[in-house]
Design an enzyme around this catalytic site. Sequence first.
Site, PDB file in Angstrom:
ATOM      1  N   HIS A 171     -98.196  70.169  98.755  1.00 15.55           N
ATOM      2  CA  HIS A 171     -97.016  70.870  98.240  1.00 15.55           C
ATOM      3  C   HIS A 171     -95.943  69.929  97.715  1.00 15.55           C
ATOM      4  O   HIS A 171     -94.974  70.364  97.110  1.00 15.55           O
ATOM      5  CB  HIS A 171     -96.430  71.769  99.331  1.00 15.55           C
ATOM      6  CG  HIS A 171     -97.301  72.950  99.617  1.00 15.55           C
ATOM      7  ND1 HIS A 171     -97.072  74.186  99.078  1.00 15.55           N
ATOM      8  CD2 HIS A 171     -98.449  73.060 100.330  1.00 15.55           C
ATOM      9  CE1 HIS A 171     -98.026  75.021  99.471  1.00 15.55           C
ATOM     10  NE2 HIS A 171     -98.876  74.358 100.239  1.00 15.55           N
ATOM     11  N   ASP A 195     -89.101  66.984  93.498  1.00 19.10           N
ATOM     12  CA  ASP A 195     -89.433  68.199  94.246  1.00 19.10           C
ATOM     13  C   ASP A 195     -90.835  68.625  93.828  1.00 19.10           C
ATOM     14  O   ASP A 195     -91.117  68.728  92.626  1.00 19.10           O
ATOM     15  CB  ASP A 195     -88.420  69.304  93.896  1.00 19.10           C
ATOM     16  CG  ASP A 195     -88.194  70.264  95.056  1.00 19.10           C
ATOM     17  OD1 ASP A 195     -89.081  70.375  95.912  1.00 19.10           O
ATOM     18  OD2 ASP A 195     -87.116  70.905  95.082  1.00 19.10           O
TER      19      ASP A 195
END
Length: 725
Positions: A164, A371
């Site tokens: 992720h 991110d």
Amino acid sequence: MSRTIIVSNRLPTKAHRTDNGLEFTPSEGGLATGLGSIYRADGNVWIGWPGLVVEDPDEQQHVIGQLHEDSMSPVFLTDAEIRDFYEGFSNETLWPTFHYFSQYAVFDQHQWEVYVAVNEKFCEAVLREAGPDDTIWVHDYQLLLLPQMLRKARPDSSIGFFLHIPFPSQEIIRAMPWREQLLEGMLGADLIGFHTYGYMRHFLSAVSQLLGYPSQNGMVEAGQRSVLVDAFPMGIDYEKYAELAASEPALKSEQTYREALGDVRVILSIDRLDYTKGIAQRLLAYELMLQQYPEWREQVTLFMLVVPSRDQVEQYKELKEEIDELVGRITSTYRTLSWNPVQYFYRSFPIEDLAGLYRLAEVALVTPMRDGMNLVAKEFIACKGDQPGVLILSERAGAARELSDAIIINPSDMHQVAEAMHEALIMPEQEQRHRMANMQALVKQYNVHHWVQLFMDRLAYSKIKQQTLATTKLDADVLQQMIEQYKSAEQRLLFLDYDGTLAPFNKNPQKARPDEDLLQLLRALSADKRNRVVIISGRDRNTLQEWLGHLPLDFIAEHGVWFKAEGDEWSMAQGLRNDWKLEIRPILDMHVSRTAGSFIEEKDYSLVWHYRRADAELAAVRARELTSHLNFMATNNDLQVMEGNKVVEVKSAGVNKGLAAARWLTNYPDATFILALGDDRTDEDTFRAMPEEAFTVKVGGTGRSLARYNINNTNEVRRTLRALL
Ligand SMILES: O=P(O)(O)OC[C@H]1O[C@H](O[C@H]2O[C@H](CO)[C@@H](O)[C@H](O)[C@H]2O)[C@H](O)[C@@H](O)[C@@H]1O
Ligand SMILES: O=c1ccn([C@@H]2O[C@H](COP(=O)(O)OP(=O)(O)O)[C@@H](O)[C@H]2O)c(=O)[nH]1
Ligand SMILES: [Mg+2]
């Protein structure tokens, strides 16, 4: 029925200790919120840590019982494990390294050992829960070793892994101790997913540079296994957020905030407290905006929600202080009695409030330094419904690869971010609506259900791909069977590839001349009148003639351009041309001049570009370029382009080892023992042409092949052939 077992460090529900005993609430963070809505289906289970240290056995039972009702199964971690595995190796080593904050990374042998041990703990928990047919889906950087651990226990299971967070350049991975173990750990999966193509590219390059595993079309050849790697940008539960935003509680919460704030324009910022999120830089950019555009003072407020996270980690504590100070400074400098430049909250909010805030805000300011994806950006879009609104998004969030209608900024460029805020505040409503509609269509279509489906489909595809190309080891039993058939056969046909099969691969192809041992073996095999020994090679006929012409062998040269049955003259396949060489040769020359170490081999009816001595990564790129260039030329010239082992070969269409071998099979219809040995992609054509009962054997590599069996190297080839004698 087969189920899906989801495994992640954090469960989507966390336990808290309160005066009234344990309480359970939803976890924050993208992983929990993103997958939270899908795991309950079809008896699936989610295994993970419940966010609290629970040591008392009765209390553990209580937690197990509560979570069980909601399809979860807890892994309990001790205080020491939280310190060394979670705060330590996961969040002080992997998290900073993978987000390009290497300066924060701690390398501590003890923490590494605990990381290994906790991955093992998760492995045991999964093995207790998962049946042999269940699909196991492992998530994120805290469990990089788990896929390989599971693979050892369950060699045939379907195992997926999704990362992720970003996967950084291999130059960054290279700087980490334990890098090989971490990569191998991930490669235990059948499918490895990333949010973006960029992360996937970095991973493939790390695996190639650090482990020496090649890949093609995302399939990594990892020793004896092949692993598919692909990009799957994660989506959100669009309908859930859209419905929530239109619901009574969300509208009510929007109204409450509106009444409290009065008539100001709202810029919204929501994230976990994390140095990767660029929160301090965002505050500085906002301050700059207030300086440069004084007209916005008293008109705008920055509604900033910071969710507590990993607060035992030093860097996070420091960041908290930095943010507190910045907010204090900006507030004290600019506030008036009736206006606050920043509304700062350090806590987590219930989801209805979040939806209300997404509705309230005209601008969402999402400016992380790095991110993996960033789901806040997508949630803002889903909650907007038919309202206008502007998203300002960092180019370094995975989400920026999809949301091209956002105002995309470089988060380190404060001036640009300040300008973007101004631009967002003055953007005409029509343009806002247009951009928002585009982004909504995208976030709606590529939602979390779509993401799960895509991942599962690719996982199934990876399994099928592995199975069709699976081969069995040519062990003693198979050899025994082979010998028996060989003995009882009156006529036998042996197709033997040369390079990489009979003789080891040499950096200089001219040096692969047969040694005495090989000559003797071939002499012995061909001495038996029941045997037809066919050398089936990509080599030119002159070399084969010179090296082996004195033996009673059959030859197929240049992949089938030239033939020679024992005692006959060389003859050529029909209708071949080589006038195309004039046009094609310069293209190969150009590639030689651009790629140090590569060279050209010219055969009668083909040209070959060799790159075994060139820089592997550069050459792989050049080989792809060359192939596509040649394919373009090939259509008009009736040519075919083949990529082999460190070669790109171009030749007349209608020539390959398979067609040539088929011709031999028709010439000797009575053969009852057929053996084909080869190591290369071009030998796959031979294997494909063989009848089902033939012994087809792939030599070396991963063993992935259309052949039935595999053996390791040329020594084993010789040993096998000798065993037949
Ligand atoms: O479990 P925590 O230490 O409290 O951290 C919360 C989660 O943070 C990270 O989220 C990531 O996943 C999101 C969804 O894919 C993605 O949008 C975001 O960019 C990532 O940072 C972390 O990866 C999770 O494991 C944590 O649980
Ligand atoms: O008080 C809050 C604030 C945010 N979030 C959620 O936390 C997630 C953050 O995910 P993101 O991918 O943006 O970043 P991560 O924290 O996972 O790095 C989003 O789903 C937010 O809705 C939450 O649950 N409570
Ligand atoms: Mg070969």
